[in-house]
Every structure is written in C-alpha cells, then in structure tokens.
Enzyme design. Structure first.
Site, PDB file in Angstrom:
ATOM      1  N   LYS B  95      -4.465   1.033  14.570  1.00 41.83           N
ATOM      2  CA  LYS B  95      -3.402   1.609  13.739  1.00 41.83           C
ATOM      3  C   LYS B  95      -3.824   3.040  13.442  1.00 41.83           C
ATOM      4  CE  LYS B  95      -0.969   1.529   9.382  1.00 41.83           C
ATOM      5  NZ  LYS B  95      -1.017   1.114   7.979  1.00 41.83           N
ATOM      6  N   GLY B 156       1.995   2.464  -0.819  1.00 37.39           N
ATOM      7  CA  GLY B 156       1.545   1.902  -2.090  1.00 37.39           C
ATOM      8  C   GLY B 156       2.546   2.018  -3.221  1.00 37.39           C
ATOM      9  N   ALA B 182       4.496   0.488   4.893  1.00 37.85           N
ATOM     10  CA  ALA B 182       4.381   1.283   3.667  1.00 37.85           C
ATOM     11  C   ALA B 182       5.647   1.234   2.820  1.00 37.85           C
ATOM     12  CB  ALA B 182       4.024   2.726   3.962  1.00 37.85           C
ATOM     13  N   GLY B 183       5.436   0.957   1.558  1.00 40.38           N
ATOM     14  CA  GLY B 183       6.512   1.001   0.568  1.00 40.38           C
ATOM     15  C   GLY B 183       7.198  -0.321   0.311  1.00 40.38           C
ATOM     16  N   ASN B 204       0.836  -4.775   2.271  1.00 40.90           N
ATOM     17  CA  ASN B 204      -0.504  -4.895   1.686  1.00 40.90           C
ATOM     18  C   ASN B 204      -0.422  -4.894   0.159  1.00 40.90           C
ATOM     19  OD1 ASN B 204      -3.658  -3.045   2.062  1.00 40.90           O
ATOM     20  ND2 ASN B 204      -3.207  -4.877   0.938  1.00 40.90           N
ATOM     21  N   THR B 205      -0.083  -3.738  -0.422  1.00 40.92           N
ATOM     22  CA  THR B 205      -0.129  -3.601  -1.876  1.00 40.92           C
ATOM     23  C   THR B 205       0.689  -4.674  -2.594  1.00 40.92           C
ATOM     24  OG1 THR B 205      -0.447  -1.223  -1.653  1.00 40.92           O
ATOM     25  CG2 THR B 205       0.329  -2.019  -3.787  1.00 40.92           C
TER      26      THR B 205
END
Lengths: 369, 255
Positions: B95, B156, B182-183, B204-205
């Site tokens: 990645k 994040g 992301a997001g 992830n987050t």
C-alpha cells in the site's frame, strides 16, 4: 493488449439470443436503475423495448441536454478520392464497380475547400477509399497541410492505418478518425469484403486500439446497418466503446448509424432497419452513455432528421457531396451513396434553430493541435 | 469474488492495524471482521524481529499482509521502504502512501505517481492511497497500479464519503479494483461505498476506536456484505419520468 481478446470472449449467436430474450421487466429495470450495464443496453435495443419508445426518447433527450445543452454541431464531408483496391459488396467505390476514378490534387482540394468555407463550415471530414499506392500517408500529410489552415477541426474517414502513421498525422492537425467495423459478424464480414486489405477483419477490429495508443483526440465507431442483425452488431459496438473508454480514457468518442443507401451497382440490405428501430437505437446508446457524441448524416430523410435533433443526436452534416470534386471540381462524378436530405446547410441551420437548438459551426480551434 | 493482481478475496473489507489498545484486541477484531487483507505500517513493525508483537498477531492462514509506506515523504523514500518491506515480510504487495503533510496526511499525487512507475518496474503489486482524483486514478492505472485507493474523507476523520461524486466517476472509469480508503466512520459509510460500486473498503480508525472494536468489526463485515449485495441487486434511479405532454416519437406513426 487490444479489444480482440475481449471480443473473442463473446459468441455472436449467444449474444443475439440474449438480446432477443430480454423481457419488458428487463427494459423497465434498464430505464429505472441508477447505473446501467451492457446487459441493460441489450434490453434497450431488444424487441421488447419497442413498446417503450416514448419513455426512452424522453430520457434520451433529458440526458443529452444535460450533457450537451441544446446544441447541434455542423460538419461536412470532403471526398478526396474514390480510388479503391477493396471489393465491398455494398459500396459505390468498390474495385469491381467500373467507374472513372479520381483523386483530388492540391489545386482541386483548395477549390473544394473554398466552396465548403463559403457554406460556413469549420469542421470538415476527409473521406477516401482505400488505395494505398496513391492515397497513402504522404498524401494525407500533404492534404492536411493544405486543409488544416482553413478549418478549426479536421476529421478523417479513410482506410485503417498503422499506429506510427497516425502518430505522424495527429501533430499535423488530425483531430479525429472515424473507423467503422461495418459488421462484427466475422463470416459475413468476409463475405462482404472478399478482396483487398480490408478483408483482414482483425486488422480493422484493432484499428481503434492503434488510434488510442497514437493519442487521437476523438474517434468515431459504428457499423453499417443492413449487413447483419443490427441489434447484435450494436451490442458489439457498445462493447467496443465501453472497452475503449476505459482504456484510452483521454480520447472522446462518437457514434454513427449509417443505414445502407442505394448506390451504383448496389446490394440490397440483408436486414432492414425501420425509422422506429433507429430511434430506439439512438435512444438506447444515449441512455447507456451520456458522454458519447451521436452523429446523423444526410443518408436520413428530412423528416427523420428534423425530429432526431431532439432525441439524442449531437452532430449532423448538411449539403454533403459524396463524390470527389463534388462541391466545385466535378459535381457529377460517382457518388459513394445517394444522400436523402438535400437541404442546404443554411436550411438545416434554420431547421435546428426552429427546433429550439443552436447550430454550432465551430467547437474547436486549430491552436490546440 | 474480488481479484486483485493474482489474489482472490472472499471478503471485501480490508482492515488496518493502528490505534488498537492492545495487539490481542486488534487480533480479535480483525478475526471478527473476516478481513483477508490487513495493512500494517512498516514504521511500526520491527522487521528484524520474527517475534514482533504486531506480526505475531497477524499470523493466520487467511490473512495476507499489506505493508504500507506511511511515514515516507517522497517517491525515493517510498521505493526504499518498499524494498525493505519486500525483503523482510516476503511479500511484493504494497500500500503506497506518501504524505508529506503531517497535519492532514494528504497524499502527494505527484510523488505517488512517480513511485508507482518506479515500483511497477520492480515488480511490486501496488495499491496507491490517493485523493479521490479521477484523472490521477487513470494515470496510476496506466503506470501499473493493481488497484487504486481513493479517500472518502481525511484519514482518521470518520467523516464518511465526502468525495462521493468523485468516487463514482473513479469507479465508473476504472479498469482496476477501487478500494475506498480513509474517512469511513461507520458501517453505513462502508455500505454506501459498496452500494455505489466500490470493490472493497479499508477501515481502521472506525473499528479500532469504537467502544467495542470486536462488535464494530462484525458490524462492518455485515455492512460491506449488505452494500455489495445491494449493488449487485441494482439500485433504482432517484429521478422521475416526466409526464408526456407532447410525444417525441409521434412522428414515427405519420409515415
């Protein structure tokens, strides 16, 4: 990589059967879903969709106006040569058609240009047969040098060329190339092109790839309607367009729907396409693809063209001569095919304005090439 | 089934390994997510230590590692990091993340394209993390990327798909899988990404910082499945057909 690999994954008869087995429910799904697939396109061109012509026309008009506004671009063909070493069973330029051949020289080209310019045109389409001994890339280079300063946009509809030949012509001002497969049915293609370089089906099939790799600004696709089942041929055109758009994503695309027209010594169409079916096809392409330009030539009748500007078409020709020298040098030489709408460019422009649309004569500038 | 390069994935939920309160919890959450591709930051693992805490918890037969270059600031650093990762983790998957901006961690498009060109020549399977820029995605595809990973909103941020109009264009045009990265802050964001046709999402987050990361991972798993199912079932158009006033096709009956 080329389209050929993808083409070979599709069997003509299976595609045809799949199109003809689409139901009303498939058509309604195709009209109402938010994202359309090639299966939806099959439904939209199927016999089942003939009952949905009015909603298709409305959606097609709405999508066309959203993307193109209420404008119709004007272009005109300039036939440079009727010499041809191919036999094509449907074409007036065919080698076995015993007519006088001519290729315009520099003076003659400029005489033709003068008349075309006086009609108001800025977009010109150069057309030839396929005679590689006389009408070759060097001839095209000289022609572009002569013609390019007079027009905002120059397109070509000539024999397929190699990639390096396209790469030589594009910097000289070649904006777009029209390359019709005629039919995607391989056996029928062979029957209609028994002699000449054009008999190589795969070389023609891979021409858009060569154009894409050469970095052409725009390319036009299509089949000659009348040679084979138009629905199946149109699916393969859509498949080709879909592949090209994703692969050569910096190129713009246009479609045309030439129906076989009478010509000297001509072939009767194997398949008839009615006006209703042509409207269905135009609308189906627009509903499937909001960006593609759709072109209608003078092959079609006055009445048909008057209405089609509202249905998805974005460019039309007018005042066309389909013989080399037809505008000024030798108006009576052999035509490639007979035109149907004989109105002048000014009359067509007025018809467009009366329909609430703007005729666009110039939509490019030669500083860009 | 999703295929990227030579690998096939049953799960379209990719996950990350950062921000968990413990490696045990990370492992439990990742297993609950069903994820088969898990990204791990090179800068967080001790590549000389086979008993590295993170790597040890990722040793499951169905989990493929996707090392990321988070922390590098340009193409040169990214290529160097990629080569280290290939050697240490024995995978050529990568990645590619290049963000010189330490505040919002915005990916650098120019350096990302340069690095992709270089890494493709070196035989890497590259999944570049980028802004939701349709032209850049096509350039990366041409340069040899095996998938593209456009962001939904700042990394994040949990703000969801702020870039949805551009994601839709990217998905429509792409010849390689599109992974929204992301997001994504909630399962409904993930479902929406899948409904518009994304091939996968990377989360992830939203899992790691949830009150119950394991339950949240399971929720994401179901949301991604539901979103994909909805996409395959074909969503209806939101527009309405206008009522016919003066038919456009009546002329066809006049011949």
């Amino acid at each position: 990589m080329s389209f050929r690999a993808q083409f070979e994954l599709h069997d003509w008869n299976e595609v045809k059967q799949s199109i003809y087995s689409k139901t009303s429910a498939d058509v309604e799904t195709a009209l109402h879903v938010s994202k359309r697939t090639l299966e939806d396109f099959k439904a939209l061109i199927s016999p089942a969709a003939s009952r949905y012509l009015e909603p298709m026309a409305r959606l097609s008009r709405e999508l066309t106006q959203k993307r193109f506004g209420k404008t119709i671009q004007m272009y005109i063909p300039l036939y440079l040569s009727n010499e041809c070493t191919n036999i094509c069973t449907y074409c007036g330029f065919s080698l076995d058609n015993k007519v006088r051949r001519r290729t315009l020289n520099a003076d003659e080209i400029l005489k033709e240009v003068e008349v075309i310019k006086s009609l108001g045109y800025e977009h010109v389409l150069l057309v030839t047969g396929e005679a590689n001994q006389t009408v070759h890339v060097d001839y095209f280079k000289k022609a572009l040098d002569l013609i390019r300063p007079h027009f905002a946009q120059v397109s070509m509809e000539v024999q397929p060329l190699n990639q390096d030949e396209y790469e030589q012509l594009i910097p000289l001002g070649l904006h777009s190339v029209l390359i019709y497969q005629e039919t995607y049915h391989q056996e029928d293609y062979r029957k209609h092109h028994p002699k000449g370089k054009k008999s190589n089906f795969n070389y023609r099939l891979e021409t858009p790839d060569r154009l894409g790799r050469a970095g052409i600004y725009k390319m036009g696709l299509g089949v000659l309607i009348g040679l084979e089942d138009w629905r199946t041929d149109s699916f393969f055109t859509a498949l080709h367009l879909n592949y090209l758009e994703r692969t050569y994503w910096q190129t713009r695309y246009s479609l045309s729907f030439p129906r076989l027209r009478p010509f000297s010594g001509g072939l009767e169409p194997k398949v008839e396409m009615t006006d209703k079916e042509l409207v269905q096809l135009i609308c189906a392409y627009r509903i499937m693809n909001e960006e593609v330009e759709i072109s209608l030539s003078t092959r079609e009748s006055e009445k048909f063209r008057n209405h089609c500007i509202q249905l998805g078409v974005t460019s039309i020709s007018a005042g066309s001569k389909t013989n080399p020298g037809g505008y000024a040098v030798e108006p009576d030489s052999l035509e490639q095919f007979e035109i149907s709408d004989e109105r002048s460019p000014a009359q067509i422009a007025e018809m467009i304005r009366m329909g609430g649309y703007e005729p666009v004569w110039k939509d490019w500038d030669n500083v860009f090439v | 089934m999703l295929k990227i390069a030579d690998k096939e994935f049953q799960s379209r939920l990719f996950t990350g390994t950062g921000k968990f309160s413990s490696s045990d919890l990370m492992e439990e959450a990742l297993l609950a997510s069903g994820s088969e591709l898990v990204t791990v930051a090179l800068r967080r693992v001790d590549m000389n230590n086979t008993q590295d805490d993170i790597l040890t918890h990722l040793k499951h037969a169905h989990i493929h590692l996707l090392p990321n270059t988070s922390g590098v600031r340009n193409a040169k650093e990214a290529v160097f990091a990629a080569q280290l990762a290939r050697e240490a983790l024995e995978t050529n998957w990568l990645k590619l993340e290049i963000h010189p901006d330490p505040k919002y961690l915005m990916p650098d498009p120019i350096e990302t394209l340069k690095a992709t060109e270089e890494l493709a020549k070196l035989g890497f399977v590259i999944l570049p993390y980028i802004h939701a820029d349709p032209v850049l995605c096509k350039r990366l595809e041409n340069a040899g990327a095996s998938a593209v990973m456009p962001l939904g909103s700042p990394i994040g941020s949990n703000k969801g798909l702020k870039t949805i109009d551009f994601l839709e264009i990217i998905i429509e045009q792409s010849n390689v899988p599109v992974v929204v990265d992301a997001g994504i802050g909630s399962p409904s964001d993930a479902a929406l990404a899948m409904e518009i046709g994304a091939d996968a999402v990377l989360v992830n987050t939203a899992i790691a910082v949830a009150g119950d990361p394991v339950a949240m991972a399971a929720a994401f798993k179901l949301a991604v499945q539901a979103g994909r199912m909805a996409f395959e079932a074909r969503l209806g158009n939101k527009g309405n057909f206008a009522a016919a006033t003066s038919p456009l096709t009546a002329f066809l009956d006049e011949f």
